[in-house]
Scaffold this active site. Sequence first.
Site, short mmCIF file in Angstrom:
data_model
loop_
_atom_site.label_atom_id
_atom_site.label_comp_id
_atom_site.label_asym_id
_atom_site.label_seq_id
_atom_site.Cartn_x
_atom_site.Cartn_y
_atom_site.Cartn_z
N LEU A 1 7.25 39.61 -5.03
CA LEU A 1 7.40 38.92 -3.75
C LEU A 1 7.83 37.48 -3.91
O LEU A 1 8.67 36.97 -3.16
CB LEU A 1 6.09 38.99 -2.95
CG LEU A 1 5.67 40.35 -2.39
CD1 LEU A 1 4.45 40.19 -1.50
CD2 LEU A 1 6.81 41.01 -1.62
N HIS A 2 7.23 36.74 -4.86
CA HIS A 2 7.54 35.32 -4.96
C HIS A 2 8.97 35.06 -5.43
O HIS A 2 9.45 33.93 -5.34
CB HIS A 2 6.51 34.59 -5.83
CG HIS A 2 6.65 34.80 -7.31
ND1 HIS A 2 7.26 35.89 -7.86
CD2 HIS A 2 6.26 34.04 -8.36
CE1 HIS A 2 7.24 35.79 -9.18
NE2 HIS A 2 6.64 34.67 -9.50
N ASP A 3 9.66 36.11 -5.89
CA ASP A 3 11.05 35.97 -6.28
C ASP A 3 12.00 36.01 -5.09
O ASP A 3 13.21 35.86 -5.26
CB ASP A 3 11.45 37.10 -7.25
CG ASP A 3 10.78 36.96 -8.60
OD1 ASP A 3 10.30 35.84 -8.91
OD2 ASP A 3 10.73 37.94 -9.34
N GLU B 1 0.81 38.13 -8.56
CA GLU B 1 1.77 37.11 -8.97
C GLU B 1 1.08 35.75 -8.95
O GLU B 1 -0.02 35.62 -8.39
CB GLU B 1 2.98 37.10 -8.03
CG GLU B 1 2.66 36.83 -6.56
CD GLU B 1 3.89 37.09 -5.68
OE1 GLU B 1 4.64 38.04 -5.97
OE2 GLU B 1 4.09 36.33 -4.72
N ARG C 1 9.70 31.63 -3.32
CA ARG C 1 8.75 30.51 -3.30
C ARG C 1 7.35 31.05 -3.58
O ARG C 1 7.06 32.21 -3.29
CB ARG C 1 8.77 29.79 -1.96
CG ARG C 1 8.23 30.60 -0.78
CD ARG C 1 8.33 29.83 0.52
NE ARG C 1 7.80 30.57 1.65
CZ ARG C 1 6.53 30.51 2.06
NH1 ARG C 1 5.65 29.74 1.41
NH2 ARG C 1 6.12 31.20 3.11
#
Length: 400
Positions: free
Chosen positions: A285-287, A314, A341
């Site tokens: 997800l953070h990518d 993550e 983010r």
Amino acid sequence: MLPTWLDRMREGRVRRIADPDFRRRAANSPLTKGYARRQAKALFDLSAGFVYSQILYASVRCGLFDMLAAGPLELAEIARRTDLPEPAAERLLKGAAALDLVEARGRRRYALGSLGAALVDNPGARAMILHHDMLYRDLADPIALLRGETQPELGRYWTYGEGKGEETGTDEEGHEPSSPDRAGYTELMAASQGLVNAEILDAYTFRGHKRLLDVGGGDGSFLIAVGKQAPHLELTLFDLPAVAGTARANIARAGLADRGEVVVGDLFADALPAGADVVTLNRVLHDHDDEEALAILEAVRRAIAPGGTLLVTEPMAGTPGARESGDAYFGFYLFAVGQGRPRTTGEIGRMLHRAGFDGVVPLETNTPVIARSLAARARPQPLRRGPAPAGKGARGVRPL
């Protein structure tokens, strides 16, 4: 009323610290001298951090920690093995000793320090340290980076960044692409995934599940780790063609080919395999920016079995005791990449609710600076957007 008073107190404190005369008095007062020195050291460490990281980088690159793993060595022998002039080797060793990476044992003899010892037989951490040379080049002019005036190297290296659709042009057997950047990315993720695997497996048991779907599972290392821990579990990995061949080979090599399959596809173009009662998103997800991250969660919700569990793991922003790893490190790293983010547990929880999940609970990981985990359960009602009611907790853990 209370927040107003707290804000006033904080503003008064900040104004005092900003006053040079106050700082000088605080440094001389027996009551505040200790605090003033700690603050001065913290500010110095921030300004000197790049030098510290370069000493670490040089130590890893020349194999210093593995070299000292067998025991202390004389300076002359270390210089010979690192192919450094003896005065330069001594300069590096003294700097590393100041950072607790090595220890001086006498005048010209050195051994592993506590931090250096943690890097022995730790390929994931070493791979990330060596990878930082690219990040440092991108951060050479941070203002230009923030203004969008540069073309960050990480954005070209990171295979899921700009032009992320290129991977799907490889063949169905998932043969490795010729791009050295793409191959390097796959190797980096494989090396560092071991750190995350341990965090997940220590925080969550898969024994109560029947089928696992690992979305964006890369080379299969996490799937293999879970498969060894839960011998009854059916295993499915979903990822792009560029890594599918490597994943299949690794799964077969681990003796899991009879219950492990690799499904090739694009998260944003193809449906996920349906029916798994537990789905994992590890460092996925953070990518991605918010719209894409929500689309991924919605795709998982459509594929997961009724009442199934989703695990999101993550690095996360706002982590108590590890705030720097979120908004500072990963905030700038992903900015250089060009998308994604770090998010707080609350932000991810709200996205999960919008995507059709309830009962979002944090799982306690051993090393939150590496990764945190959230577990969520698929709602029985149809997928819908918008605010959702708060989920019920599990095992005494308060839902987000």
